[in-house]
Design an enzyme around this catalytic site. Structure first.
Site, mmCIF file in Angstrom:
data_model
loop_
_atom_site.group_PDB
_atom_site.id
_atom_site.type_symbol
_atom_site.label_atom_id
_atom_site.label_comp_id
_atom_site.label_asym_id
_atom_site.label_seq_id
_atom_site.Cartn_x
_atom_site.Cartn_y
_atom_site.Cartn_z
ATOM 1 C CB CYS A 34 -0.875 -0.020 1.250
ATOM 2 S SG CYS A 34 -1.921 1.421 1.495
ATOM 3 C CB CYS B 194 -5.297 -1.557 3.719
ATOM 4 S SG CYS B 194 -5.123 0.248 3.765
ATOM 5 C CB SER C 251 -0.270 3.737 4.129
ATOM 6 O OG SER C 251 -1.442 4.400 3.752
ATOM 7 C CG HIS D 61 2.966 7.835 2.365
ATOM 8 N ND1 HIS D 61 3.129 8.201 1.053
ATOM 9 C CD2 HIS D 61 1.629 7.856 2.594
ATOM 10 C CE1 HIS D 61 1.945 8.431 0.510
ATOM 11 N NE2 HIS D 61 1.015 8.224 1.414
HETATM 12 N N1 LIG Z 1 -7.250 7.109 5.150
HETATM 13 C C1 LIG Z 1 -6.832 5.869 5.239
HETATM 14 O O1 LIG Z 1 -7.232 5.141 6.123
HETATM 15 C C2 LIG Z 1 -5.890 5.332 4.207
HETATM 16 C C3 LIG Z 1 -5.756 3.945 4.048
HETATM 17 C C4 LIG Z 1 -4.903 3.488 3.052
HETATM 18 C C5 LIG Z 1 -4.202 4.355 2.256
HETATM 19 N N2 LIG Z 1 -4.344 5.688 2.465
HETATM 20 C C6 LIG Z 1 -3.675 6.673 1.602
HETATM 21 O O2 LIG Z 1 -4.406 6.719 0.389
HETATM 22 C C7 LIG Z 1 -3.548 7.196 -0.648
HETATM 23 C C8 LIG Z 1 -3.655 6.293 -1.865
HETATM 24 O O3 LIG Z 1 -3.098 5.019 -1.628
HETATM 25 P P1 LIG Z 1 -2.880 3.988 -2.847
HETATM 26 O O4 LIG Z 1 -2.213 2.786 -2.276
HETATM 27 O O5 LIG Z 1 -4.145 3.838 -3.597
HETATM 28 O O6 LIG Z 1 -1.830 4.846 -3.704
HETATM 29 P P2 LIG Z 1 -1.326 4.739 -5.224
HETATM 30 O O7 LIG Z 1 0.037 5.310 -5.242
HETATM 31 O O8 LIG Z 1 -1.525 3.358 -5.745
HETATM 32 O O9 LIG Z 1 -2.313 5.698 -6.026
HETATM 33 C C9 LIG Z 1 -2.209 7.098 -6.014
HETATM 34 C C10 LIG Z 1 -2.698 7.630 -7.368
HETATM 35 O O10 LIG Z 1 -2.700 9.052 -7.310
HETATM 36 C C11 LIG Z 1 -2.235 9.557 -8.565
HETATM 37 N N3 LIG Z 1 -1.727 10.930 -8.345
HETATM 38 C C12 LIG Z 1 -0.606 11.307 -7.685
HETATM 39 N N4 LIG Z 1 -0.501 12.659 -7.649
HETATM 40 C C13 LIG Z 1 -1.580 13.142 -8.315
HETATM 41 C C14 LIG Z 1 -2.068 14.464 -8.594
HETATM 42 N N5 LIG Z 1 -1.395 15.531 -8.188
HETATM 43 N N6 LIG Z 1 -3.242 14.585 -9.263
HETATM 44 C C15 LIG Z 1 -3.936 13.495 -9.681
HETATM 45 N N7 LIG Z 1 -3.527 12.209 -9.446
HETATM 46 C C16 LIG Z 1 -2.367 12.042 -8.758
HETATM 47 C C17 LIG Z 1 -1.181 8.566 -8.994
HETATM 48 O O11 LIG Z 1 -0.952 8.631 -10.393
HETATM 49 C C18 LIG Z 1 -1.826 7.234 -8.562
HETATM 50 O O12 LIG Z 1 -2.637 6.696 -9.585
HETATM 51 C C19 LIG Z 1 -2.149 7.258 -0.024
HETATM 52 O O13 LIG Z 1 -1.901 8.594 0.420
HETATM 53 C C20 LIG Z 1 -2.281 6.334 1.175
HETATM 54 O O14 LIG Z 1 -1.342 6.637 2.173
HETATM 55 C C21 LIG Z 1 -5.166 6.194 3.415
HETATM 56 ZN ZN LIG Z 2 -3.005 0.773 3.431
#
Ligand SMILES: NC(=O)c1ccc[n+]([C@@H]2O[C@H](COP(=O)([O-])OP(=O)(O)OC[C@H]3O[C@@H](n4cnc5c(N)ncnc54)[C@H](O)[C@@H]3O)[C@@H](O)[C@H]2O)c1
Ligand SMILES: [Zn+2]
Ligand SMILES: [Zn+2]
Length: 376
Positions: free
Chosen positions: A45, A179, A47, A50
Site C-alpha cells: 500500500c 486496507c 501508506s 510513505h
Molecule cells: N485514510 C486511510 O485510512 C488510508 C488507508 C490506506 C491508504 N491511504 C492513503 O491513500 C492514498 C492512496 O493510496 P494507494 O495505495 O491507492 O496509492 P497509489 O500510489 O496506488 O495511487 C495514487 C494515485 O494518485 C495519482 N496521483 C498522484 N498525484 C496526483 C495528482 N497531483 N493529481 C492526480 N492524481 C495524482 C497517482 O498517479 C496514482 O494513480 C495514499 O496517500 C495512502 O497513504 C489512506
Molecule cells: Zn493501506
C-alpha cells in the site's frame, strides 16, 4: 501442545526513508489475548511506501532506533492462540486490521467513530505492556507496524486486530479488503453515504481510489469522474465504474473550472494526500457538497472551509480506514466478494514473492501497478 518460537523471514525497515531488507527473524508464541498468524498474502500500500520513501507525513513512527517489521494489509491462517482468546481458533481464516476494535471500550460502542481506545499508533508498535515485542532479530526487539506486520511469514497480532472470515474466500484475493478495499469502499458507502443520482469525483486512482469509485457506483452515483495525472489509469477507472476520466495536467483549464461547468460535485474524494489536490477537490464542490479526505498527506496539510461555506451545507470528512467498524465490515465485504457482488480482482495487477518486495515498491512509486500482492 504449547506453541514454540518460530524462525521465519520478514521485510524489515531499519530507518525511515531506507529500503526494506529481508531478514531472518524469530516470532514468539502468542501471549494473553494474542494470535499467531501464518501469513498467506499481503498487499503493498502507498501508506507503507510513505515511510519507506521517507515522506514527512503527519504520522510519525517514533522507532527510537528499533527496526520494525513492515506491512499492514494481509490475510492468513491462525497458527496458534494465546490464553483468553475467544473469537478465533487454530485454522481459522482471518484478515488483519490495522486499527484495533476491542468492542469493549467507550469509543468502540460510539456510532460515529471507528477509533478504539487502544488504537494509538504508538500502542500498536508493541505487544502487551512495558514495550514488549514478540518478534526479534538476533534477540533484539522488532517493532510491529500498526500491530499487524504483514510482511512476515508469521506475525503475532492482538485478537482485537483480526477479522474472522469465511474459509470459502481465497485469501490471496481478499487480502486487499484489509486496507485498500475496506478503506475506499467504506469511505463512499459508510462514511459519505453517497446517494443515488449524485455527482462524484475521485482524485487518485490507486487501489484506494478505485475502491471508492466502486463504492460510488454501487451506491448509484450518476456521474463518477476519475481524476489522475497518469493516463494509464483511465481503462481500469472505467472498468471500476468511472463515467469520465480527467487528467488535470492536460485538461487545458483548471479542474475547478471543469467541475464548475457541470454544476459542482456532491462528493469529492481525495485519495492522494497533497495540498494542491485537497484545495482543488474542495473548490470543485457544489454549495452543499462533501469533501472526503482519505490520502495520507504531507505534514501540515489543511482544508480551509469558511463559515459561510459550512452554513451552506459543505462538509469535510476524514476517512481513517473509511470510518468503518472493521471487524464486521471486513467480514461483510468478504461475503459480498464471495457472492460476486464486490468485483475487486482487477485491483491485483502483480503477484510476487517476499524477496521481490523492494522492486514491488519501486513499481508502485512509478505508477506501474495498482496492487501488488506478496504470496507467502
Ligand atoms: N485514510 C486511510 O485510512 C488510508 C488507508 C490506506 C491508504 N491511504 C492513503 O491513500 C492514498 C492512496 O493510496 P494507494 O495505495 O491507492 O496509492 P497509489 O500510489 O496506488 O495511487 C495514487 C494515485 O494518485 C495519482 N496521483 C498522484 N498525484 C496526483 C495528482 N497531483 N493529481 C492526480 N492524481 C495524482 C497517482 O498517479 C496514482 O494513480 C495514499 O496517500 C495512502 O497513504 C489512506
Ligand atoms: Zn493501506
Ligand atoms: Zn475499543
Amino acid at each position: 501442545m504449547s506453541a514454540k518460537t518460530i524462525s521465519c523471514r520478514a521485510a524489515v525497515l531499519w530507518k525511515e526513508g531506507t529500503p526494506l531488507t529481508l531478514e531472518n527473524i524469530t516470532v514468539d508464541p502468542p501471549q494473553t489475548g494474542e494470535v499467531r498468524i501464518r501469513m498467506v498474502a499481503a498487499g503493498l500500500c502507498a501508506s507503507d511506501g510513505h515511510f519507506i520513501w521517507g515522506l514527512d507525513t503527519d504520522i510519525q513512527l517514533e522507532l527510537e532506533g528499533n527496526p520494525i517489521v513492515f506491512g499492514h494489509e494481509g490475510a492468513g491462517i491462525v497458527e496458534s492462540i494465546g490464553p483468553e482468546v475467544t473469537s478465533v481458533e487454530v485454522g481459522d481464516h482471518v484478515i488483519l486490521m490495522w486499527l484495533p476494535q476491542c468492542n469493549r471500550c467507550e469509543w468502540c460502542s460510539h456510532p460515529n467513530t471507528n477509533l478504539c481506545l487502544s488504537s494509538s499508533f504508538e500502542s500498536t508498535l508493541y505487544h502487551g505492556n512495558n514495550k514488549q515485542t514478540r518478534m526479534k532479530i538476533n534477540g533484539k526487539p522488532l517493532l510491529s507496524f500498526t500491530g499487524t506486520s504483514t510482511f512476515s511469514e508469521y506475525s503475532v497480532v492482538k485478537e482485537t486486530q483480526i477479522a474472522k472470515i469465511t474459509s470459502k474466500a481465497d485469501l490471496k484475493s481478499v487480502c486487499i479488503i484489509g486496507c485498500a478495499v475496506g478503506t475506499g469502499y467504506a469511505s463512499a458507502v459508510n462514511l459519505a453515504k453517497v446517494h443515488s443520482g449524485s455527482k462524484c469525483a475521485v482524485w487518485g486512482l490507486g487501489a484506494i481510489g478505485l475502491s471508492a469509485v466502486l463504492g460510488c457506483k454501487q451506491a448509484g452515483a450518476k456521474q463518477i469522474i476519475g481524476v489522475d495525472i497518469n493516463d494509464n489509469k483511465e481503462s481500469i477507472a472505467r472498468e471500476f465504474g468511472c463515467t469520465h476520466f480527467v487528467n488535470p495536467s492536460t485538461l487545458g483549464k483548471s479542474i475547478e473550472e471543469y467541475f464548475k461547468e457541470i454544476g459542482g460535485l456532491d462528493y469529492a474524494f481525495d485519495c492522494i494526500g497533497n495540498q494542491q489536490v485537497l484545495d482543488s477537490a474542495y473548490n470543485s464542490l457544489n454549495l452543499w457538497g462533501s469533501l472526503v479526505v482519505i490520502g495520507l498527506g504531507a505534514r501540515g496539510n489543511k482544508v480551509v472551509a469558511s463559515v459561510a461555506e459550512l452554513l451552506n451545507g459543505r462538509k469535510v470528512m476524514g476517512a481513517y480506514y473509511g470510518n468503518q467498524k472493521p471487524r464486521k465490515n471486513i467480514e461483510n465485504l468478504v461475503d459480498k466478494y464471495i457472492s460476486g457482488d464486490l468485483p475487486i480482482d482487477g485491483l491485483i495487477t502483480h503477484r510476487i514473492r517476499l524477496d521481490d518486495i523492494s522492486e514491488g515498491f519501486d513499481k508502485l512509486k512509478s505508477g506501474k501497478t495498482i496492487r501488488t500482492i506478496i504470496e507467502f
